[in-house]
Scaffold this motif. Structure first.
Motif, mmCIF file in Angstrom:
data_model
loop_
_atom_site.group_PDB
_atom_site.id
_atom_site.type_symbol
_atom_site.label_atom_id
_atom_site.label_comp_id
_atom_site.label_asym_id
_atom_site.label_seq_id
_atom_site.Cartn_x
_atom_site.Cartn_y
_atom_site.Cartn_z
ATOM 1 N N THR A 35 0.924 -1.123 0.081
ATOM 2 C CA THR A 35 -0.071 0.175 -0.116
ATOM 3 C C THR A 35 0.851 1.294 0.147
ATOM 4 O O THR A 35 2.071 1.241 0.619
ATOM 5 C CB THR A 35 -0.858 0.147 1.246
ATOM 6 N N PHE A 36 0.314 2.431 -0.516
ATOM 7 C CA PHE A 36 1.101 3.409 -0.606
ATOM 8 C C PHE A 36 -0.126 4.656 -0.040
ATOM 9 O O PHE A 36 -1.084 4.641 -0.555
ATOM 10 C CB PHE A 36 1.572 4.041 -1.909
ATOM 11 N N ASP A 37 0.599 5.494 0.781
ATOM 12 C CA ASP A 37 -0.102 6.478 1.332
ATOM 13 C C ASP A 37 -0.064 7.923 0.385
ATOM 14 O O ASP A 37 0.718 7.971 -0.250
ATOM 15 C CB ASP A 37 0.139 7.063 2.694
ATOM 16 N N VAL A 38 -0.950 8.885 0.575
ATOM 17 C CA VAL A 38 -1.057 10.169 0.080
ATOM 18 C C VAL A 38 0.286 10.588 -0.152
ATOM 19 O O VAL A 38 0.810 10.842 1.089
ATOM 20 C CB VAL A 38 -2.052 11.073 0.461
ATOM 21 N N GLY A 39 0.794 11.104 -1.226
ATOM 22 C CA GLY A 39 2.122 11.990 -1.034
ATOM 23 C C GLY A 39 3.274 11.089 -1.202
ATOM 24 O O GLY A 39 4.359 11.754 -1.496
ATOM 25 N N ALA A 40 3.240 9.858 -1.249
ATOM 26 C CA ALA A 40 4.294 8.857 -1.669
ATOM 27 C C ALA A 40 4.556 8.937 -3.015
ATOM 28 O O ALA A 40 3.603 9.211 -3.813
ATOM 29 C CB ALA A 40 3.801 7.254 -1.139
#
Length: 147
Positions: free
Chosen positions: A121-126
């Motif tokens: 998973t990747f968070d916002v801003g990554a």
């Protein structure tokens, strides 16, 4: 009708034929016709005009055409367009990305995205790297691990 005008018309017809064929031969003949036109404008005899056409055409076919054709052929395989141009680029996550959904921003465009591996998973801003494009969805992975 003036001889130079006939040569100009012939040159235009050669160019039109080149558009249809795309082989770069008729374009070289168009250049030869312009050579004949220049001789006609200088007041040369018809025989000299024809010789100028033949000489200029032969020179263009022998020298310019191979170089132009090689230039065109060498560039085409490297040219990427459409979604293929996105592969390998980095993007910024605008909505969390997991195995089934998410959004990324690539330049000014926003794409739907999913991660390559199920648990990733990747968070916002990554920052992520686009690995492939599946329909209208970018398949992404970790930009740091990949490169």
């Amino acid at each position: 009708m003036a001889a130079w005008l006939l040569w100009m018309i012939a040159s235009g017809l050669f160019v039109a034929g080149e558009v249809a064929s795309g082989d770069l031969v008729l374009l070289m003949f168009a250049g030869g016709a312009l050579g004949g036109m220049l001789v006609a404008l200088a007041g040369g005899a018809v025989a000299v005009q024809v010789l100028a056409f033949i000489a200029a055409s032969a020179l263009l076919v022998a020298v310019v055409r191979p170089a132009a054709k090689a230039h065109l052929e060498n560039r085409m395989p490297q040219h990427l367009d459409g979604v293929q141009a996105l592969i390998g680029r980095t993007a910024r996550v605008t909505r969390p990305v997991d195995a089934s959904s998410g959004r990324i921003q690539v330049g000014a465009d926003e794409w739907s995205a999913r991660s390559q591996y199920g648990g990733e998973t990747f968070d916002v801003g990554a920052t992520v790297r686009i690995l492939q494009v599946d329909g209208a969805t970018a398949v992404v992975g970790d930009a740091l691990e990949l490169g």
